[in-house]
Design a protein around this motif. Structure first.
Motif, PDB file in Angstrom:
ATOM      1  N   GLU A 230      73.600  45.489  10.791  1.00  0.00           N
ATOM      2  CA  GLU A 230      74.002  44.589  11.874  1.00  0.00           C
ATOM      3  C   GLU A 230      73.128  44.792  13.109  1.00  0.00           C
ATOM      4  N   THR A 231      72.747  46.048  13.364  1.00  0.00           N
ATOM      5  CA  THR A 231      71.892  46.344  14.519  1.00  0.00           C
ATOM      6  C   THR A 231      70.496  45.779  14.336  1.00  0.00           C
ATOM      7  N   ILE A 232      69.926  45.962  13.138  1.00  0.00           N
ATOM      8  CA  ILE A 232      68.543  45.515  12.915  1.00  0.00           C
ATOM      9  C   ILE A 232      68.448  43.992  12.948  1.00  0.00           C
ATOM     10  N   CYS A 233      69.525  43.314  12.591  1.00  0.00           N
ATOM     11  CA  CYS A 233      69.521  41.845  12.654  1.00  0.00           C
ATOM     12  C   CYS A 233      69.422  41.340  14.093  1.00  0.00           C
ATOM     13  N   GLN A 234      69.825  42.174  15.038  1.00  0.00           N
ATOM     14  CA  GLN A 234      69.756  41.803  16.450  1.00  0.00           C
ATOM     15  C   GLN A 234      68.417  42.181  17.073  1.00  0.00           C
ATOM     16  N   HIS A 235      67.561  42.892  16.323  1.00  0.00           N
ATOM     17  CA  HIS A 235      66.313  43.423  16.878  1.00  0.00           C
ATOM     18  C   HIS A 235      65.374  42.311  17.306  1.00  0.00           C
ATOM     19  N   ILE A 255      74.121  38.071   7.805  1.00  0.00           N
ATOM     20  CA  ILE A 255      74.291  38.908   6.612  1.00  0.00           C
ATOM     21  C   ILE A 255      75.007  38.088   5.542  1.00  0.00           C
ATOM     22  N   ILE A 256      74.323  37.822   4.444  1.00  0.00           N
ATOM     23  CA  ILE A 256      74.867  37.060   3.319  1.00  0.00           C
ATOM     24  C   ILE A 256      75.103  38.034   2.177  1.00  0.00           C
ATOM     25  N   ASN A 257      76.309  38.088   1.642  1.00  0.00           N
ATOM     26  CA  ASN A 257      76.568  39.098   0.608  1.00  0.00           C
ATOM     27  C   ASN A 257      76.799  38.476  -0.773  1.00  0.00           C
ATOM     28  N   CYS A 258      76.125  37.359  -1.039  1.00  0.00           N
ATOM     29  CA  CYS A 258      76.159  36.776  -2.387  1.00  0.00           C
ATOM     30  C   CYS A 258      74.763  36.265  -2.718  1.00  0.00           C
ATOM     31  N   ALA A 259      73.903  37.183  -3.147  1.00  0.00           N
ATOM     32  CA  ALA A 259      72.495  36.866  -3.379  1.00  0.00           C
ATOM     33  C   ALA A 259      72.322  35.794  -4.453  1.00  0.00           C
ATOM     34  N   GLU A 260      73.074  35.895  -5.534  1.00  0.00           N
ATOM     35  CA  GLU A 260      72.895  34.947  -6.646  1.00  0.00           C
ATOM     36  C   GLU A 260      73.183  33.513  -6.201  1.00  0.00           C
ATOM     37  N   ARG A 261      74.234  33.339  -5.426  1.00  0.00           N
ATOM     38  CA  ARG A 261      74.572  31.991  -4.966  1.00  0.00           C
ATOM     39  C   ARG A 261      73.466  31.418  -4.084  1.00  0.00           C
ATOM     40  N   LEU A 262      72.898  32.256  -3.223  1.00  0.00           N
ATOM     41  CA  LEU A 262      71.829  31.783  -2.331  1.00  0.00           C
ATOM     42  C   LEU A 262      70.586  31.391  -3.125  1.00  0.00           C
ATOM     43  N   PHE A 263      70.062  32.318  -3.927  1.00  0.00           N
ATOM     44  CA  PHE A 263      68.776  32.077  -4.585  1.00  0.00           C
ATOM     45  C   PHE A 263      68.860  30.998  -5.669  1.00  0.00           C
ATOM     46  N   SER A 264      69.998  30.858  -6.289  1.00  0.00           N
ATOM     47  CA  SER A 264      70.142  29.819  -7.314  1.00  0.00           C
ATOM     48  C   SER A 264      70.195  28.427  -6.704  1.00  0.00           C
ATOM     49  N   SER A 265      70.459  28.341  -5.405  1.00  0.00           N
ATOM     50  CA  SER A 265      70.560  27.034  -4.753  1.00  0.00           C
ATOM     51  C   SER A 265      69.252  26.579  -4.099  1.00  0.00           C
TER      52      SER A 265
END
Length: 325
Positions: A230-235, A255-265
Motif C-alpha cells: 500500500e505504501t509503495i503504491c503511493q510512491h 491493488i487488484i487481488n484477482c490476477a486471472e480475471r484481469l489478464f483473461s479480460s
C-alpha cells in the motif's frame, strides 16, 4: 574466427558480461570449439596448460589474484577427473572457480565410445552447483542455455563463494568456424543480494520506469507485506499491484487481488497499454495461466524477481534481475 555454435558464443559473451577475464585452457578435440572461441576474444587473458591437474590449481591462483573468478576449460572423458583435486580445494577454500567441460552428446553416454564417461554431476559433492547446457540450438534451448549460464555465474560469486561446474555437450562438426564476433547474447541476468540499501542500478530502473506492475504469487498472510504494498503504491503514479488470491494480499486502492480475471479480460488491442515497463514479482509459483501467457508474449523491459532461491526463476523469459532479500 569463432565457433558457429550459438551456445558457445552465448556462454563466452556471458562470461565477459559477468566480469570473467582469466581463462585456463587445456588441449583436446571435444573442447576445441570452446577453446578457439575463448582464445579469440580480446577481453580474455588465456593461459594454455596441458596437464589438467596443474591447470586447475593454476586457475585457483588466478582467482585468488583478484579481478573476478577464473575459468578452467577441459575436454571430455577422464580429463575432467584430473580437475577434482583443485575443485575440492576451491570448494573448501571458498574460491569462485568456473569449471567448463566439453562432453559428448547424451545419447552416446555408456555406448563404449572412447573418452565418454558420465560427466553430468560428476563433481556434485565438491561444487556449489552443477549445470548442463542443452545440446540443440532451438529458440527455447538457447533461452534455457542463457538462463543456465547466468545462473552458474551468479551462484559462483554470491554468498559462500565457490566452484561451479558447467558441462557442455557438443556434437559434430566441432571445427566449423564463422566470422561472428562472439557477441551472441540474449541478456545478462543480475542477481544482487540486498541486505541493506537497495543497489543503485535497481533503484534507478524503478524510478525511471513509467509503468510499474508488482505481481504476487503464492504467499502466507503478512500484515507487513500488505502495508508495504500500500505504501509503495503511493510512491509515484504509474504503480499497480496485481496479486493472485493465493498471495493472501487484500484488495485496495491500486491493488487488484484477482490476477486471472484481469489478464483473461485484456484484448490484444489493449496489450500494449497493460504491459509494464518494469514487472516486479514476489512470492511462489504463479497459478494464473492468463498472466503467464500475457507476459511471455508481451515482455516487460525489465523483470525483477524477489526471492531467496539460488535458482533463477525466469517464468516469462524476461528476467533481468533476481533480487535476493
Amino acid at each position: 574466427m569463432y565457433s558457429d555454435k550459438k551456445s558457445i558464443l552465448q556462454l563466452a559473451a556471458l562470461l565477459k558480461a559477468h566480469g570473467v577475464r582469466k581463462m585456463v585452457l587445456c588441449p583436446g578435440s571435444r573442447n576445441a570449439a570452446i577453446v578457439h572461441t575463448f582464445a579469440n576474444i580480446e577481453e580474455f587473458t588465456c593461459y594454455s596448460i596441458t596437464d589438467e591437474r596443474s591447470a586447475g590449481f593454476f586457475a585457483i591462483g588466478l582467482s585468488l589474484q583478484g579481478g573476478g573468478p577464473a575459468a578452467v576449460c577441459c575436454t571430455s572423458g577422464s580429463a575432467l577427473l584430473n580437475l577434482h583435486p583443485a575443485v575440492a580445494e576451491a570448494y573448501y577454500q571458498q574460491i569462485p572457480l568456473l569449471v567448463i567441460t566439453a562432453d559428448r552428446p547424451e545419447a552416446w553416454i555408456d555406448q563404449e565410445d572412447s573418452q565418454t564417461i558420465r560427466q553430468r554431476d560428476v563433481m556434485r559433492n565438491i561444487v556449489k552447483a552443477s549445470f548442463q547446457l542443452p545440446k540443440d540450438e532451438s529458440e527455447e534451448s538457447l533461452w534455457h542455455a542463457n538462463r543456465i549460464a547466468n545462473n552458474a555465474l551468479s551462484v559462483a560469486q554470491k554468498g559462500r563463494k565457490g566452484p561451479v561446474h558447467i558441462n557442455v555437450p557438443l556434437a559434430e562438426p566441432l571445427y566449423k568456424l564463422a566470422d561472428d564476433n562472439g557477441e551472441y547474447i540474449q541478456r545478462t541476468i543480475a542477481a544482487p543480494a540486498v541486505k541493506g540499501d537497495c543497489p543503485s542500478e535497481v533503484l534507478s530502473i524503478f524510478e525511471r520506469s513509467r509503468k510499474v506492475m508488482i505481481l504476487g504469487g503464492f504467499s502466507l498472510p503478512c500484515d507487513k507485506l500488505q502495508q508495504n504494498l500500500e505504501t509503495i503504491c503511493q510512491h509515484k503514479n504509474g504503480i499497480v499491484v496485481v496479486a493472485e488470491q493465493l498471495s493472501n494480499v487484500k484488495p485496495g486502492r491500486k491493488i487488484i487481488n484477482c490476477a486471472e480475471r484481469l489478464f483473461s479480460s485484456i484484448t490484444e488491442e489493449e496489450a500494449e497499454l497493460f504491459k509494464p515497463d518494469l514487472l516486479i514479482t514476489f512470492g511462489g509459483s504463479l497459478v494464473s495461466k492468463s498472466a503467464k501467457l500475457f507476459f511471455r508474449k508481451h515482455k516487460p523491459d525489465f523483470h525483477f524477481n524477489v526471492n531467496f532461491s539460488d535458482v533463477l526463476a525466469d517464468t516469462f523469459g524476461a528476467l533481468s534481475h533476481q533480487i535476493e532479500m
